[in-house]
Design a protein around this motif. Sequence first.
Motif, PDB file in Angstrom:
ATOM      1  N   PHE A 105       0.686  -1.144   0.080  1.00 18.57           N
ATOM      2  CA  PHE A 105       0.099   0.046  -0.041  1.00 18.57           C
ATOM      3  C   PHE A 105       1.035   1.251   0.080  1.00 18.57           C
ATOM      4  N   GLY A 106       1.927   1.236   0.750  1.00 20.72           N
ATOM      5  CA  GLY A 106       2.690   2.522   1.277  1.00 20.72           C
ATOM      6  C   GLY A 106       3.722   2.611   0.107  1.00 20.72           C
ATOM      7  N   PHE A 107       4.109   1.831  -0.545  1.00 21.49           N
ATOM      8  CA  PHE A 107       5.245   1.796  -1.431  1.00 21.49           C
ATOM      9  C   PHE A 107       5.187   2.918  -2.493  1.00 21.49           C
ATOM     10  N   SER A 108       4.020   2.968  -3.066  1.00 23.23           N
ATOM     11  CA  SER A 108       3.923   3.960  -4.254  1.00 23.23           C
ATOM     12  C   SER A 108       3.643   5.424  -3.879  1.00 23.23           C
ATOM     13  N   ALA A 109       3.396   5.386  -2.429  1.00 16.82           N
ATOM     14  CA  ALA A 109       3.213   7.013  -1.927  1.00 16.82           C
ATOM     15  C   ALA A 109       4.661   7.693  -1.967  1.00 16.82           C
ATOM     16  N   THR A 110       5.506   6.933  -1.641  1.00 13.38           N
ATOM     17  CA  THR A 110       6.851   7.588  -1.732  1.00 13.38           C
ATOM     18  C   THR A 110       7.756   7.528  -2.809  1.00 13.38           C
ATOM     19  N   SER A 111       7.604   6.458  -3.600  1.00 11.23           N
ATOM     20  CA  SER A 111       8.480   5.894  -4.624  1.00 11.23           C
ATOM     21  C   SER A 111       7.852   6.711  -5.911  1.00 11.23           C
ATOM     22  N   LEU A 112       6.827   6.875  -6.263  1.00 15.89           N
ATOM     23  CA  LEU A 112       6.371   7.415  -7.553  1.00 15.89           C
ATOM     24  C   LEU A 112       6.823   9.033  -7.613  1.00 15.89           C
ATOM     25  N   PRO A 113       6.791   9.782  -6.838  1.00 16.68           N
ATOM     26  CA  PRO A 113       7.289  11.030  -6.939  1.00 16.68           C
ATOM     27  C   PRO A 113       8.900  11.111  -7.049  1.00 16.68           C
ATOM     28  N   GLN A 114       9.690  10.047  -6.606  1.00 13.04           N
ATOM     29  CA  GLN A 114      10.875   9.942  -7.141  1.00 13.04           C
ATOM     30  C   GLN A 114      11.325   9.477  -8.529  1.00 13.04           C
ATOM     31  N   LEU A 115      10.493   8.560  -8.973  1.00 12.61           N
ATOM     32  CA  LEU A 115      10.322   8.025 -10.365  1.00 12.61           C
ATOM     33  C   LEU A 115       9.895   9.279 -11.276  1.00 12.61           C
ATOM     34  N   LYS A 116       9.189   9.857 -11.023  1.00 13.47           N
ATOM     35  CA  LYS A 116       8.741  10.915 -11.909  1.00 13.47           C
ATOM     36  C   LYS A 116       9.617  12.207 -12.066  1.00 13.47           C
ATOM     37  N   SER A 117      10.561  12.261 -11.106  1.00 10.86           N
ATOM     38  CA  SER A 117      11.362  13.365 -11.188  1.00 10.86           C
ATOM     39  C   SER A 117      12.181  13.400 -12.193  1.00 10.86           C
ATOM     40  N   ALA A 118      12.889  14.557 -12.613  1.00 13.33           N
ATOM     41  CA  ALA A 118      13.578  14.805 -13.796  1.00 13.33           C
ATOM     42  C   ALA A 118      14.757  14.133 -13.707  1.00 13.33           C
ATOM     43  N   ASN A 119      15.608  13.690 -12.305  1.00 12.94           N
ATOM     44  CA  ASN A 119      16.932  13.197 -12.586  1.00 12.94           C
ATOM     45  C   ASN A 119      16.629  11.617 -12.238  1.00 12.94           C
ATOM     46  N   SER A 120      15.517  11.048 -12.486  1.00 11.42           N
ATOM     47  CA  SER A 120      15.196   9.678 -12.025  1.00 11.42           C
ATOM     48  C   SER A 120      15.926   8.654 -13.247  1.00 11.42           C
ATOM     49  N   ALA A 121      16.654   7.749 -12.407  1.00 10.32           N
ATOM     50  CA  ALA A 121      17.303   6.569 -13.289  1.00 10.32           C
ATOM     51  C   ALA A 121      16.462   5.911 -14.454  1.00 10.32           C
ATOM     52  N   ILE A 122      14.938   5.651 -13.880  1.00 13.64           N
ATOM     53  CA  ILE A 122      14.128   5.140 -14.654  1.00 13.64           C
ATOM     54  C   ILE A 122      12.775   5.990 -14.954  1.00 13.64           C
ATOM     55  N   PRO A 123      13.021   7.202 -15.743  1.00 13.01           N
ATOM     56  CA  PRO A 123      11.888   8.245 -15.853  1.00 13.01           C
ATOM     57  C   PRO A 123      10.581   7.515 -16.275  1.00 13.01           C
ATOM     58  N   ILE A 124       9.598   7.853 -15.685  1.00  7.64           N
ATOM     59  CA  ILE A 124       8.140   7.281 -16.019  1.00  7.64           C
ATOM     60  C   ILE A 124       7.269   8.362 -16.355  1.00  7.64           C
ATOM     61  N   THR A 125       6.267   8.059 -16.947  1.00  5.19           N
ATOM     62  CA  THR A 125       5.189   8.968 -17.367  1.00  5.19           C
ATOM     63  C   THR A 125       4.056   8.814 -16.319  1.00  5.19           C
ATOM     64  N   ASP A 126       2.895  10.008 -16.283  1.00  7.84           N
ATOM     65  CA  ASP A 126       1.712   9.504 -15.452  1.00  7.84           C
ATOM     66  C   ASP A 126       1.069   8.423 -15.655  1.00  7.84           C
ATOM     67  N   ASN A 127       0.914   8.002 -17.108  1.00 10.61           N
ATOM     68  CA  ASN A 127       0.212   6.800 -17.230  1.00 10.61           C
ATOM     69  C   ASN A 127       0.947   5.328 -16.533  1.00 10.61           C
ATOM     70  N   GLU A 128       2.499   5.631 -16.634  1.00 14.08           N
ATOM     71  CA  GLU A 128       3.293   4.460 -16.175  1.00 14.08           C
ATOM     72  C   GLU A 128       3.159   4.387 -14.834  1.00 14.08           C
ATOM     73  N   ALA A 129       3.125   5.637 -14.039  1.00 15.59           N
ATOM     74  CA  ALA A 129       2.798   5.623 -12.608  1.00 15.59           C
ATOM     75  C   ALA A 129       1.540   4.892 -12.251  1.00 15.59           C
ATOM     76  N   SER A 130       0.329   5.274 -12.836  1.00 14.59           N
ATOM     77  CA  SER A 130      -0.678   4.673 -12.366  1.00 14.59           C
ATOM     78  C   SER A 130      -0.613   3.071 -12.587  1.00 14.59           C
ATOM     79  N   TRP A 131      -0.109   2.557 -13.548  1.00 14.57           N
ATOM     80  CA  TRP A 131       0.299   1.063 -13.531  1.00 14.57           C
ATOM     81  C   TRP A 131       1.068   0.607 -12.689  1.00 14.57           C
TER      82      TRP A 131
END
Length: 505
Positions: A61-87
Amino acid sequence: MADEKKESIPFIKNGTSAIVTKSPLPADTPLSSKAGRGKAFRQVMASFIANLGTINTGMAFGFSATSLPQLKSANSAIPITDNEASWIASLSAAGTPVGCIVSGYLMDNIGRRLTLIVTEVPLIIGWLLVAFAQNVPMIYIGRLLIGFGSGMVGAPARVYTCEVSQPHLRGMLGALASVGVSTGVLIQYVIGSVTSWNILAGISATVPILSLLTMLFLPETPNYLLSHDKREKAESALTKLRGSTCNLEDEIEKMIAFKEKNHVEPLKSPREIIKALMSPSALKPFTILALYFFIYQWCGVNTITFYAVEVFEASGAQFDKRYLTISLGIIRVIFTVVGCVLCRRCGRRPLTFVSALGCGSTMIILAVYMYFVHYWKQNGITPMHSWIPVASIFIFIICCTMGYLIIPWVMIGEVYPTQVRGIVGGMTTCAAHLSVFSVVKTFPYLKHALYDYGTFALYGSMSIAGTVFFYMFLPETKGRTLQEIEDYFCGRTKSLKKNSTPERA
C-alpha cells in the motif's frame, strides 16, 4: 450436570463405540480455567511469526506513495510517465485478489503452515525485481508479484493464528495481522522519505525472507492435521503450542469429538467443495463478512490511506502535509495495538459500533468543513479553524483502527467450518480487496461528480447506516471456541451467548 452428561456420551464411528474413560472434572473446564490454559508465550510467538508476512500488505500500500514522486522526477534513473505511474500503483492491487483465491485452495490441500511458506516466494522475487529494476516492465512484474503474494498471505496468517490460539487469546492474536498491515504502511512512509525507491524495495525484501525462515520452525495447526486423520502429529503440534500447563488430552479429545460429530473429512471432488461452500455454516458467515468489508471500505479509510496528502490539501489544513501523513501512520499503528488489547476485553460487536459511529460522524464533520472551504474559496475568504479537518481525520483513523481495521480480519479465522476454512477464507479476503479497489478507484470520479464534501458525506452516511446491519446480523464470537461458532452457524445452537442451548430435532 447436563453438560457433563452430554460430554460423557461416546461418539460412534463405523458402528463401534469409542472407549471413554471418565475422570472427575473441576467446576470449570480446563480451557475456561486459568489453571488449565496453555502457555500464552508459545501461542503469542507462533501467531507473531505467522503474521510477519502481513507487513508486506501494508508495504504494498505504502510503497507507491513515496516512490512515485522519485520515479517521476527529472533526475530519475528510470523516468516514467503519469500513465506508467498509475500502472505501477495499481498492478499490486490487480494481483491481490488472485493471490487470495490461490491461497484459499492451497490452505485446504497442503496445509496452513506450508501455504504461509509458499506465499513468501513471490514476495521475495517481487521486491528484488523492483530493487534491481533496469526498466519499467521489471517494476511492473515486481509489483504484480508483490500484490499476488500480499493477497496470498492474508487468509492463511489469520486462519493459522485462530487455529493455534485458545479462545481467551484468539481475539487479541487474530488482530496481529492488522498491526502488521499498519506497520508496513508506516515503514514505507518513514524509510521512503529518507532513501531512494530501489533501496526501499531492497529493504522491503528482508521481511518475507525473515518470515519464510521463521515459519520453518512452526508446527502445522492441530485442526488441519486432525481433519486429515493425523492424530499423532496433531498431538505433537498441540504440545509445542500449549506446553505442559494445558490439559492436552482434553483439548484433543474435544477436537476429535467435534470432527466425528460433524463428519469433518477432507473434501476431494469439486462437487463436495461446492456443496460445503453453499452450506449455511459457510454461506451465512461469508455473506456477513463480505458486507462488513464493503461497509468498512466505503467509510473512506483507504481513500485517506492512498490519498492522504491530497485529502489534507483539499481539507484546507494549514500544516505540513508530509508531517501529517507520517503522524497518521504512527497513530494508525498505536491504535491498532490498542485495538488488539480491546478486542480481547470488549468483544467484536462493541468495537464495531465504535468504528461505525465514530467513522461516520467524523466523515460528516469533515464533509461539512470541506463545504465551508469550498464556499470560502469561491468568495475569497481565508479558511478558519484549520484544526477541525486535521482532528476529524485523526479521530477517524483512531475509531477505524480500533474496530473496522481489526474485527472482520479476526473473524475470517473464526467463523468458517474447518473443511472449507481455507478456500472460503481466501474468498473473503478477495472480496475485501475488491471492496478496497472499488472505493479507491471511484474516488476521483466521485470527487468530480459530488465534490470533496459530497464524497466524504457519502462515506460517513454509509458507515452510520452500516450500524443497523451490524446490530442485526453481526454475532459476538469473543470467548467462544471454533466448534461453538460453527455449531451456531449450522443452526445447532440458537445463539453464541453463554447460556445458549442446542436446537432440538
